[in-house]
Each structure stands twice: as C-alpha cells, then as structure tokens.
Design a protein around this motif. Structure first.
Motif, PDB file in Angstrom:
ATOM      1  N   PHE A 227      38.466 -24.861  84.398  1.00  0.00           N
ATOM      2  CA  PHE A 227      39.389 -23.896  84.975  1.00  0.00           C
ATOM      3  C   PHE A 227      39.334 -22.591  84.183  1.00  0.00           C
ATOM      4  O   PHE A 227      39.172 -22.604  82.967  1.00  0.00           O
ATOM      5  N   ARG A 228      39.519 -21.494  84.889  1.00  0.00           N
ATOM      6  CA  ARG A 228      39.680 -20.226  84.183  1.00  0.00           C
ATOM      7  C   ARG A 228      41.064 -20.231  83.545  1.00  0.00           C
ATOM      8  O   ARG A 228      42.074 -20.421  84.221  1.00  0.00           O
ATOM      9  N   ILE A 229      41.120 -20.030  82.226  1.00  0.00           N
ATOM     10  CA  ILE A 229      42.390 -20.160  81.507  1.00  0.00           C
ATOM     11  C   ILE A 229      43.099 -18.826  81.327  1.00  0.00           C
ATOM     12  O   ILE A 229      44.173 -18.763  80.720  1.00  0.00           O
ATOM     13  N   ALA A 230      42.510 -17.750  81.841  1.00  0.00           N
ATOM     14  CA  ALA A 230      43.148 -16.429  81.876  1.00  0.00           C
ATOM     15  C   ALA A 230      43.617 -15.990  80.487  1.00  0.00           C
ATOM     16  O   ALA A 230      42.872 -16.064  79.525  1.00  0.00           O
ATOM     17  N   SER A 231      44.875 -15.579  80.357  1.00  0.00           N
ATOM     18  CA  SER A 231      45.352 -14.959  79.113  1.00  0.00           C
ATOM     19  C   SER A 231      45.467 -15.921  77.937  1.00  0.00           C
ATOM     20  O   SER A 231      45.732 -15.478  76.811  1.00  0.00           O
ATOM     21  N   MET A 232      45.263 -17.193  78.156  1.00  0.00           N
ATOM     22  CA  MET A 232      45.146 -18.102  77.021  1.00  0.00           C
ATOM     23  C   MET A 232      43.917 -17.743  76.182  1.00  0.00           C
ATOM     24  O   MET A 232      43.781 -18.175  75.043  1.00  0.00           O
ATOM     25  N   THR A 233      43.040 -16.915  76.741  1.00  0.00           N
ATOM     26  CA  THR A 233      41.878 -16.390  76.012  1.00  0.00           C
ATOM     27  C   THR A 233      42.296 -15.489  74.847  1.00  0.00           C
ATOM     28  O   THR A 233      41.571 -15.366  73.858  1.00  0.00           O
ATOM     29  N   LYS A 234      43.452 -14.866  74.955  1.00  0.00           N
ATOM     30  CA  LYS A 234      43.850 -13.847  73.974  1.00  0.00           C
ATOM     31  C   LYS A 234      43.894 -14.377  72.549  1.00  0.00           C
ATOM     32  O   LYS A 234      43.590 -13.654  71.596  1.00  0.00           O
ATOM     33  N   SER A 235      44.287 -15.628  72.361  1.00  0.00           N
ATOM     34  CA  SER A 235      44.348 -16.151  70.993  1.00  0.00           C
ATOM     35  C   SER A 235      42.953 -16.321  70.400  1.00  0.00           C
ATOM     36  O   SER A 235      42.783 -16.244  69.175  1.00  0.00           O
ATOM     37  N   PHE A 236      41.935 -16.536  71.237  1.00  0.00           N
ATOM     38  CA  PHE A 236      40.558 -16.583  70.738  1.00  0.00           C
ATOM     39  C   PHE A 236      40.135 -15.194  70.244  1.00  0.00           C
ATOM     40  O   PHE A 236      39.472 -15.060  69.210  1.00  0.00           O
ATOM     41  N   THR A 237      40.516 -14.173  71.019  1.00  0.00           N
ATOM     42  CA  THR A 237      40.231 -12.802  70.612  1.00  0.00           C
ATOM     43  C   THR A 237      40.919 -12.483  69.288  1.00  0.00           C
ATOM     44  O   THR A 237      40.322 -11.902  68.376  1.00  0.00           O
ATOM     45  N   ALA A 238      42.186 -12.881  69.178  1.00  0.00           N
ATOM     46  CA  ALA A 238      42.936 -12.650  67.939  1.00  0.00           C
ATOM     47  C   ALA A 238      42.293 -13.395  66.772  1.00  0.00           C
ATOM     48  O   ALA A 238      42.186 -12.854  65.656  1.00  0.00           O
ATOM     49  N   MET A 239      41.847 -14.626  67.004  1.00  0.00           N
ATOM     50  CA  MET A 239      41.223 -15.412  65.937  1.00  0.00           C
ATOM     51  C   MET A 239      39.942 -14.738  65.458  1.00  0.00           C
ATOM     52  O   MET A 239      39.645 -14.731  64.247  1.00  0.00           O
ATOM     53  N   ALA A 240      39.185 -14.166  66.387  1.00  0.00           N
ATOM     54  CA  ALA A 240      37.954 -13.469  66.001  1.00  0.00           C
ATOM     55  C   ALA A 240      38.264 -12.258  65.122  1.00  0.00           C
ATOM     56  O   ALA A 240      37.566 -11.993  64.134  1.00  0.00           O
ATOM     57  N   ILE A 241      39.316 -11.523  65.460  1.00  0.00           N
ATOM     58  CA  ILE A 241      39.724 -10.377  64.642  1.00  0.00           C
ATOM     59  C   ILE A 241      40.135 -10.837  63.250  1.00  0.00           C
ATOM     60  O   ILE A 241      39.749 -10.236  62.229  1.00  0.00           O
ATOM     61  N   ILE A 242      40.900 -11.918  63.171  1.00  0.00           N
ATOM     62  CA  ILE A 242      41.346 -12.432  61.873  1.00  0.00           C
ATOM     63  C   ILE A 242      40.156 -12.910  61.053  1.00  0.00           C
ATOM     64  O   ILE A 242      40.103 -12.718  59.833  1.00  0.00           O
ATOM     65  N   LYS A 243      39.183 -13.511  61.707  1.00  0.00           N
ATOM     66  CA  LYS A 243      37.987 -13.956  60.980  1.00  0.00           C
ATOM     67  C   LYS A 243      37.231 -12.752  60.407  1.00  0.00           C
ATOM     68  O   LYS A 243      36.792 -12.787  59.253  1.00  0.00           O
ATOM     69  N   LEU A 244      37.094 -11.701  61.188  1.00  0.00           N
ATOM     70  CA  LEU A 244      36.440 -10.496  60.685  1.00  0.00           C
ATOM     71  C   LEU A 244      37.236  -9.891  59.524  1.00  0.00           C
ATOM     72  O   LEU A 244      36.660  -9.389  58.558  1.00  0.00           O
ATOM     73  N   ARG A 245      38.551  -9.948  59.616  1.00  0.00           N
ATOM     74  CA  ARG A 245      39.386  -9.480  58.512  1.00  0.00           C
ATOM     75  C   ARG A 245      39.164 -10.339  57.272  1.00  0.00           C
ATOM     76  O   ARG A 245      38.977  -9.828  56.156  1.00  0.00           O
ATOM     77  N   ASP A 246      39.176 -11.674  57.453  1.00  0.00           N
ATOM     78  CA  ASP A 246      38.979 -12.581  56.323  1.00  0.00           C
ATOM     79  C   ASP A 246      37.596 -12.410  55.698  1.00  0.00           C
ATOM     80  O   ASP A 246      37.418 -12.632  54.493  1.00  0.00           O
ATOM     81  N   ASP A 247      36.626 -12.023  56.506  1.00  0.00           N
ATOM     82  CA  ASP A 247      35.267 -11.811  56.004  1.00  0.00           C
ATOM     83  C   ASP A 247      35.079 -10.422  55.399  1.00  0.00           C
ATOM     84  O   ASP A 247      33.965 -10.069  54.995  1.00  0.00           O
TER      85      ASP A 247
END
Length: 646
Positions: A227-247
């Motif tokens: 199923f397309r999960i729509a805005s539940m995608t946003k936390s993946f985007t946020a996690m990617a930003i946090i990973k780049l910050r942590d790196d």
C-alpha cells in the motif's frame, strides 16, 4: 554584531542577507571621507557553515579570501581608491587578539589542524589557515559517543522493565476485540480493503485483513500486500536528515538556502522573520501553508519543475517560527536537501541508509516495479460506488509521501522505533542511534488539544521530526503519524512505555485510520490492564532509604556530625533545623502508633523516590530526593500522614 564589539576606527553597519549572501559594510579611516573609502564585502555561504555571526567568524572568512580564491567565496564591489588588500590587512591587524581567541574556539567546530595560529615575538599575529573540509565539518555522533562511553563504562544504570509476567497472555486475549473493532470500521466506511498489524516487543504478533487490493480481480489482502503509506513517509525523511546530522554532514540550525539557493526568492512576510532552518522544516514550524489538496497531486513532479516552483518564491501563511502548520512542501524541501548533501538521489539514500539496514526489502518508491498481485489499487467512494484513482509515479514530492510498503515490512520499522525505549547500555543497531530515535520522538512544536468521542478529556499533541507526540489524561504517551493520498489512508502508533505498536492500511481516498488506531490502543491498555515499564531502585536510593529508616524509626534524629556529612547535602539543615525536623518527626510517629510494615521504595528516577511506613492508625509517606553531587546526598525530605479510611 553590535558597534561596541568592533575594533577602533572601523564600523560595521550590520550583518544581513543581501540577495542570498551575507554582507558586511565597513567604514574605514574616520579622518577620510566615508563616501570615498567605503568598502563592501559580500560572501557566498552556499557551501560554508556556520554563517558569520561574530567578528571572529568574519575575520576567519576574510583571511581565507585573502590567501586564496577558495571555492564558495566571492567578493563584490570594492568602492574607492583603496584596494581590497588594505581593507583586509586593516581588519586582521585590528582583530588579531579576537582572531586568536576565535582560533581556540573554532577547533571544536572545524576539523583538527584546519586552523593553526600563533603570535610572533613582536606581538604580530601569524597564522596559516587551510581550506575547510566541507565533507566533514563537525565531529560525528559516533566520535562524540566514544567520549561519552568512556565516562559510562562503569555505569550501574538499570533500565526500566515490565514486571507483569502475564503481560503477553493478557494482550493475546484482546485479539478478538481488536478484530471486531476493525471489522466494524471496514464496513462502516466502505473501505475496499483494510489490514492491520499489532507489534508487541518488536514482533508482529497479530494481523488480520478485510476486503481486496484489487476489486476487479478480487485479490485478497495479505501481510505482503503493498500500500502507498503517504505521509507516514515523512519520518523516513526526518530519519535521513538526522543520520546526515549524526554523520557531521549538516546541522539542524543551518539555513535552508545554504543547500537550496532557490529559496532565496521567498518573502518571509516580516522584517523580523528568522532565516528558515532545517529544524523549522522538521518540526513544521516554517510558516508555509497547509497544502494537502495541492501537494497530494504533485507526487510525480520532476525535480526541475519543483525547483522552478521554489525559484518563483513560496507564498507564506505565517512568519517562520511562530505557529505549527502542517505542510507537505517543507518535507519535499528536506528531500532535496538530502539529495544535495548526500550527492545521490533522496530515494536512493533512503533505500541504502535506512530500508536496507532494517531489512525492509519489500518497500518501494515506484509502483510500476511492483508485482501486480501485491500492489494495492486505490479507490474513491462516491455516489454509492467505487471509482479507481490513478496511481502516481515517483517524483520530487516522494519525500513527503511516496513510499509503498506492507504490514510485514512496516512492522520492522515500528519495531525499530519501539526499541529506542528504555534508555540502556545494550548494543545498538540500525541507521541511527537510540538517542537520535528518541530525539525524533520528542515533542518539539506544540500542535493542539485533540478530542476523541471515547475519551472525556482532550489529548495534547506536539510535532516531533516527522512524527506526532501525544499524551492523554492518564499520562500515557503515544507516537504516531497518519498518511492520506487519493486512493489511500494509513496510520501507525506506538506506546513507547508499554512496548506495543499498531499499524493499519486502507485503499480508500484519505481513509481516516488514526481514530480507530487510538481507540484500539486504549482498549488494549484497559482490557489487558497494561502497566508501563517500572524503573528498578538504584543502589544509591536503596542505601539512602536504609539510612533514613534508621534515623526516623530507630534513632529518630539522634545523629552525629559524621553522619550528617555522610548523608545530607549542605542545604538540608539550613532549610530546616535539626531540632525542628526531630520534633516534627516524633509528633508524626506518635500520631500513627506502632509501626507494622515498611513498604517498598518506588523510584521516580535514579535520585528520587518514595515509600510508605504502615502503622496502627495510618501510614506515613516518605518522599526524598538526592543532590546532583557525587556521591549524591539527601537534599529534600517530606513526611506526610495518610489516614486509614476505616
């Protein structure tokens, strides 16, 4: 930067954005006409962070310009007969002491050996400034963590645990109720298909489905259906930003236009508006308008068209940093930042750095790559019949809502978020640290008070990083996020302190599953009589309790100077004298009579707790807290009588 901070004979009118650049205007040599010797320096900071907020930063960047034509810096318009070299020499000579101070500070911000400086015997500043390594601007989270772990090696911290041995069996007994509630929701809302999954202690423990992924072919839904999960995608985007910050690749307080110069054209409505930062985007604090109807139809928009929209300027609804307002555009911008910083597409970065690490092998961006028997079709219910919605291809707006996943795959993501609690010393796994996961789940931006028909009191909510934090009147905290697109609706929710999570998908336009998920989680907690994890009593609290019992019950404050120094903090007998404490304690114990039992200590945290002493005519509640010094001493003590009802 204020005038009083500036060196003599120079004056900086202001530091301010100028066509996307920071500018600094200096008037030199007060004995000469200012109009003839006005020098203007514009510095391009698209590749440089942090931006110059102090004279030390200005001097640092000026020297880089002076020594080499460093990429990322450009100078414009030096007016008057005096060359740029004179201006630079003047600034450096006037600021030599503050530059030296800056060098010592900046070593924490830039790579080791980036800046080397010293003072000659004649007192003149000499320095060698090498080009900043923009690929590694800050210490990474792993590097910082190594220093922290050295201090925590001998930690005796014990994490909170579940103490109910029947907890799992109690949850299983609620399964029929869950299925019944979801079945009613399926029928009431004319969903073509609906599926849910209950995750307990990191495992997909229960799942059930109703209806079809494809009404024409009557394909039943399974845990592998996509199923397309729509805005539940946003936390993946946020996690990617946090990973780049942590790196160490970016900072959350970096200006967004540093990575997306197209945003320089946006009018922020007021002259006192702050520069939009990555943190503003993460927490929906940007001031961009709610845009679901508009953004949901742009999922497949190419990057060039998206940048063209930004280049024309964004219409703002509020000045940045003033109010929460849900917007998809800000998460699309975050996706672009991920692409710019990682130098690979946003979608590729999410797959490589998050999905693959969590073994989410059946989560996709592009629906055309999915086997037809697994792909859920989306439908709209109008005029008592279904019409199929057109599936949109993957594009630039995927960062706000483009992921396609299954109950089986998404349960792994819920499990990963759930394992962030409790804080502990166990080994870690996955894309980011447990502490960063908890940071993602922290309430950063207040949203509203929500009301539900099954609850008498409202629930307070706040936005996190691509997630929503809520707390009800029973003190139960939940983390959740919904998703909605033409043809689909979804929601996931976890109770971090209870170790349970729930996710549900439906293939009807904007299906509201957030309400039913909340109702069911409340039912599970109530019917299974679930309790949150209990924190064990720390060694120090136990020791201080025994010392208090001896004083209160046995000696009743017959205490010597040595005991005082070993048990009580400096403030304790200044706040209330020994004689007064002794008198108050004796009177209280005389009222309740003979001591029958001393209860267990209930910890609030590592340094605060309470216990009860049961007596003939009532109970005495004893609450105490320890000081932050090492070792911690008793800084506060409260004794109160609890009278027996009969």
């Amino acid at each position: 930067m204020v005038d009083d901070d500036l060196p003599a004979r120079s004056k900086c009118n202001k530091i301010s954005p100028h066509n996307g650049f920071y500018s600094c205007t200096y008037c030199l040599f007060q004995d000469v006409s200012c109009a003839r010797y006005r020098h203007v320096l514009y510095i391009d900071f698209k590749q440089i962070s942090p931006p110059p907020r102090t004279k030390e930063h200005i001097a640092y960047y000026v020297e880089q310009i002076k020594q080499s034509n460093t990429k990322g810096f450009r100078t414009y318009g030096v007016y008057g007969p005096s060359p740029l070299q004179i201006q630079l020499d003047f600034l450096l000579s006037q600021w030599k002491q503050t530059i030296l101070k800056s060098v010592r500070i900046e070593k924490n911000l830039f790579e080791k050996n980036t800046i080397m400086s010293g003072i000659n015997d004649d007192g003149n500043l000499t320095e060698q400034i090498t080009t900043m390594n923009l690929n590694k601007k800050f210490l990474t989270n792993d590097e910082n963590q190594k220093n922290i772990e050295i201090n925590n090696m001998n930690s005796f911290y014990e994490p909170a645990t579940f103490i109910d041995e029947q907890r799992l069996e109690k949850i299983k007994k609620v399964f029929p109720t869950i299925e019944t509630l979801f079945e009613k929701e399926f029928e009431k809302n004319n969903f073509p298909g609906l599926i849910y999954g209950l995750i307990v202690d990191g495992q997909l423990l229960n799942s059930h489905s109703f209806g079809y992924t494809d009404l024409e072919r009557k394909i039943p839904i399974t845990t592998k259906s996509l199923f397309r999960i729509a805005s539940m995608t946003k936390s993946f985007t946020a996690m990617a930003i946090i990973k780049l910050r942590d790196d160490g690749k970016l900072r959350l307080d970096d200006p967004v236009y540093q990575y997306i110069p197209e945003l320089k054209m946006t009018n922020l409505l007021t002259t006192d508006a702050p520069i939009i930062t990555i943190r503003h985007l993460l927490t929906q604090h940007v001031g961009m308008p709610e845009d679901d109807p508009w953004a949901d139809r742009l999922l497949a928009l190419p990057d060039t068209d998206f940048l063209a929209i930004l280049n024309k300027g964004i219409s703002m609804s509020n000045p940045p940093g003033t109010i929460w307002e849900y917007t998809n555009l800000c998460y699309t911008i975050l996706g672009r930042i991920i692409t710019v910083v990682s130098q690979i597409s946003y979608q590729e970065y999410i797959k490589k750095e998050i999905l693959d690490l969590l073994d989410m092998k059946n989560t996709f961006w592009e629906y055309s790559k999915i086997p037809s028997e697994l792909l859920a079709h989306g439908y709209c219910w109008e005029c008592e019949h279904y019409s199929e919605e057109n599936l949109l291809h993957d594009g630039s707006f995927g960062a706000m809502g483009g992921l396609i996943s299954s109950i089986e795959d998404f349960s792994k993501y819920i499990s990963y978020h759930s394992q962030a609690w409790p804080p502990r010393n166990d080994p870690e796994y996955g894309p980011i640290r447990r502490s960063s996961l908890r940071e993602m789940q922290h309430p950063w931006n207040f949203m509203e008070l929500n009301t539900y028909t099954h609850r008498s009191c409202p629930i307070t909510s706040a936005y996190c990083y691509g997630l929503v934090w809520s707390k009800n009147n029973d003190g139960i905290v939940s983390i959740n996020h919904s998703g909605g697109l033409p043809g689909f609706g979804s929601n996931w929710i976890i109770l971090p302190e209870h170790g349970i999570g729930l996710v549900s998908f439906a293939n009807r336009t904007y299906a509201d599953l957030g309400h039913i998920n909340t109702v069911i989680m409340d039912q599970i907690v109530t019917l299974a009589d679930l309790k949150s994890r209990q924190l064990p009593v720390s060694k120090m609290l136990t020791e201080r309790k025994q010392q208090l019992i001896k004083l209160l019950v046995e000696d009743n404050w017959n205490i010597n100077d040595f005991q005082i120094s070993q048990i009580f903090a400096e403030n304790f007998f200044l706040d209330q004298t020994l004689e007064l404490r002794k008198t108050t304690s004796q009177e209280l114990f005389n009222q309740v009579g003979k001591i029958l039992n001393i209860g267990e200590l209930i910890p609030k945290n590592q340094l605060r707790g309470q216990f009860e002493i049961e007596c003939e005519h009532g109970k005495i509640q004893i609450m105490f807290s320890l000081s932050p010094e090492n070792p911690p001493l008793i800084q506060e003590l409260k004794l109160s009588k609890i009278t027996n009802k009969n």
